[in-house]
Design a protein around this motif. Structure first.
Motif, PDB file in Angstrom:
ATOM      1  N   CYS A 212     -55.388  58.066 -22.221  1.00  0.00           N
ATOM      2  CA  CYS A 212     -56.722  58.230 -21.345  1.00  0.00           C
ATOM      3  C   CYS A 212     -56.506  59.127 -20.139  1.00  0.00           C
ATOM      4  CB  CYS A 212     -56.687  56.823 -20.672  1.00  0.00           C
ATOM      5  SG  CYS A 212     -57.272  55.459 -21.630  1.00  0.00           S
ATOM      6  N   VAL A 213     -55.304  59.597 -20.242  1.00  0.00           N
ATOM      7  CA  VAL A 213     -55.036  60.705 -18.798  1.00  0.00           C
ATOM      8  C   VAL A 213     -55.092  62.087 -19.538  1.00  0.00           C
ATOM      9  CG1 VAL A 213     -53.801  61.308 -17.234  1.00  0.00           C
ATOM     10  CG2 VAL A 213     -54.162  58.800 -17.526  1.00  0.00           C
ATOM     11  N   ASP A 214     -54.027  61.998 -20.500  1.00  0.00           N
ATOM     12  CA  ASP A 214     -53.779  63.524 -21.170  1.00  0.00           C
ATOM     13  C   ASP A 214     -52.958  63.235 -22.381  1.00  0.00           C
ATOM     14  OD1 ASP A 214     -51.473  65.670 -21.293  1.00  0.00           O
ATOM     15  OD2 ASP A 214     -53.201  66.375 -20.234  1.00  0.00           O
ATOM     16  N   ILE A 215     -53.317  64.018 -23.261  1.00  0.00           N
ATOM     17  CA  ILE A 215     -52.945  63.914 -24.775  1.00  0.00           C
ATOM     18  C   ILE A 215     -51.394  64.529 -24.811  1.00  0.00           C
ATOM     19  CG2 ILE A 215     -52.944  64.588 -27.291  1.00  0.00           C
ATOM     20  CD1 ILE A 215     -55.130  62.389 -26.164  1.00  0.00           C
ATOM     21  N   LEU A 216     -51.156  65.768 -24.101  1.00  0.00           N
ATOM     22  CA  LEU A 216     -49.932  66.444 -24.140  1.00  0.00           C
ATOM     23  C   LEU A 216     -48.927  65.218 -23.574  1.00  0.00           C
ATOM     24  CD1 LEU A 216     -48.332  68.575 -25.179  1.00  0.00           C
ATOM     25  CD2 LEU A 216     -48.683  69.479 -22.862  1.00  0.00           C
ATOM     26  N   ASN A 217     -49.196  64.402 -22.510  1.00  0.00           N
ATOM     27  CA  ASN A 217     -48.301  63.486 -21.889  1.00  0.00           C
ATOM     28  C   ASN A 217     -48.012  62.451 -22.727  1.00  0.00           C
ATOM     29  OD1 ASN A 217     -47.927  64.966 -19.325  1.00  0.00           O
ATOM     30  ND2 ASN A 217     -49.352  63.904 -18.215  1.00  0.00           N
ATOM     31  N   ALA A 218     -49.038  61.926 -23.406  1.00  0.00           N
ATOM     32  CA  ALA A 218     -48.952  60.978 -24.505  1.00  0.00           C
ATOM     33  C   ALA A 218     -47.861  61.264 -25.430  1.00  0.00           C
ATOM     34  CB  ALA A 218     -50.198  60.559 -24.837  1.00  0.00           C
ATOM     35  N   GLN A 219     -47.970  62.452 -25.980  1.00  0.00           N
ATOM     36  CA  GLN A 219     -47.047  63.034 -27.088  1.00  0.00           C
ATOM     37  C   GLN A 219     -45.663  62.972 -26.467  1.00  0.00           C
ATOM     38  OE1 GLN A 219     -49.088  66.587 -27.858  1.00  0.00           O
ATOM     39  NE2 GLN A 219     -49.518  65.999 -29.892  1.00  0.00           N
TER      40      GLN A 219
END
Length: 291
Positions: A212-219
């Protein structure tokens, strides 16, 4: 008016008579037995009102008994009657129910009874959750309950409250707070052979909040979660997150929707998951270049 209500009114009149025109302090000069008798009258009246389902009157009578207990120094009895009052008010006036529990909590914390205080903060949170519908206040009381439970080494109860905080924090858009809690509870679960399997769900929820915040952070988060819990990599939850991230990067809304539907056909997604996934999908539609 029912016969029980009439009897209750008579008992309240009797209690007021025992206390005399000068109330509690005046009755002390007639001996403490007058106060005790008045308390008994209020309690009996409250129970008669309960039988008539006159919840406001029952709550009020229990409050009168609690106030007298408090003034005479019987703090534990006062707290008990405030809780009784709250249980009655809960059926008719949630705000009064909360006020009574807050009075009981004040007594219990002053006495060092933090587990009792925690349970009542939890009850208040549940009222804000279901009756008054104020999620921010529910979060506050779940947090306070968790704090007291943890102080008393009741870590299982603390984590249960913290998971509620995370659930509502995410719903309210405070994803960072939700992520921190889900990661903390997952770490705690991994320390127990009995709870280890539940870590998978908490890491799944944390990863969705990251998305919900950032795709890169999710990865990056997924890489950390595998190091924390290697078995997570083999889970359907991990595979779904990986697939969804791929579809987000491809800006493929239809494939994203299909992946969620396929997962849901095997493992039903509850309202929380549905809400968060719809937000991620909406974000993809409104912001196609998420990379």
């Amino acid at each position: 008016m029912s016969s029980n209500e009439q009897k209750a009114q008579q008992l309240i009149a009797e209690a007021e008579k025992k206390l005399g025109p000068r109330g509690f302090f005046g009755s002390l000069f007639g001996g403490s037995s007058r106060v005790e008798d008045a308390i008994e009258c209020y309690q009996r009246a409250a129970n008669l009102y309960k039988m008539s389902k006159s919840w406001i009157q029952a709550g009020s009578a229990f409050c009168e008994a609690a106030n007298l207990h408090l003034r005479s120094g019987a703090r534990h009895d006062a707290a008990t009657n405030y809780v009784d009052a709250s249980n009655c008010y809960k059926k008719a006036d949630v705000n009064e129910a909360v006020n009574c529990l807050l009075k009981a909590i004040e007594i219990y914390t002053d006495m060092g009874r933090f587990t009792m205080a925690a349970k009542h903060h939890q009850s208040i949170a549940e009222m804000y959750e279901s009756d008054a519908i104020d999620l921010e206040k529910a979060v506050q009381h779940y947090e306070q309950a968790a704090d007291y439970f943890r102080g008393e080494e009741s870590n299982s109860s603390a984590n249960k409250c913290l998971l509620k905080v995370a659930q509502y924090a995410a719903q309210l858009g405070n994803y960072e707070k939700a992520i921190d809690i889900y990661q903390e509870v997952a770490t705690s679960a991994l320390e127990s052979s009995l709870l280890k399997y539940s870590a998978k769900e908490y890491l799944f929820r944390a990863a969705l909040c990251h998305m919900c915040v950032d795709i890169l952070n999710a990865q990056h988060a997924l890489e950390r979660y595998i190091q924390m819990y290697p078995a997570f990599q083999d889970s359907r939850e991990y595979k779904l997150i990986k697939t969804l991230i791929e579809h987000l990067e491809e800006q493929n809304v239809d494939a994203f929707t299909d992946a969620v539907k396929e997962y849901d056909s095997i493992s039903r997604l509850d309202q929380w998951y549905t809400t968060i996934l719809l937000r991620i999908k909406k974000h993809l539609i409104e912001n196609p270049d998420l990379r």
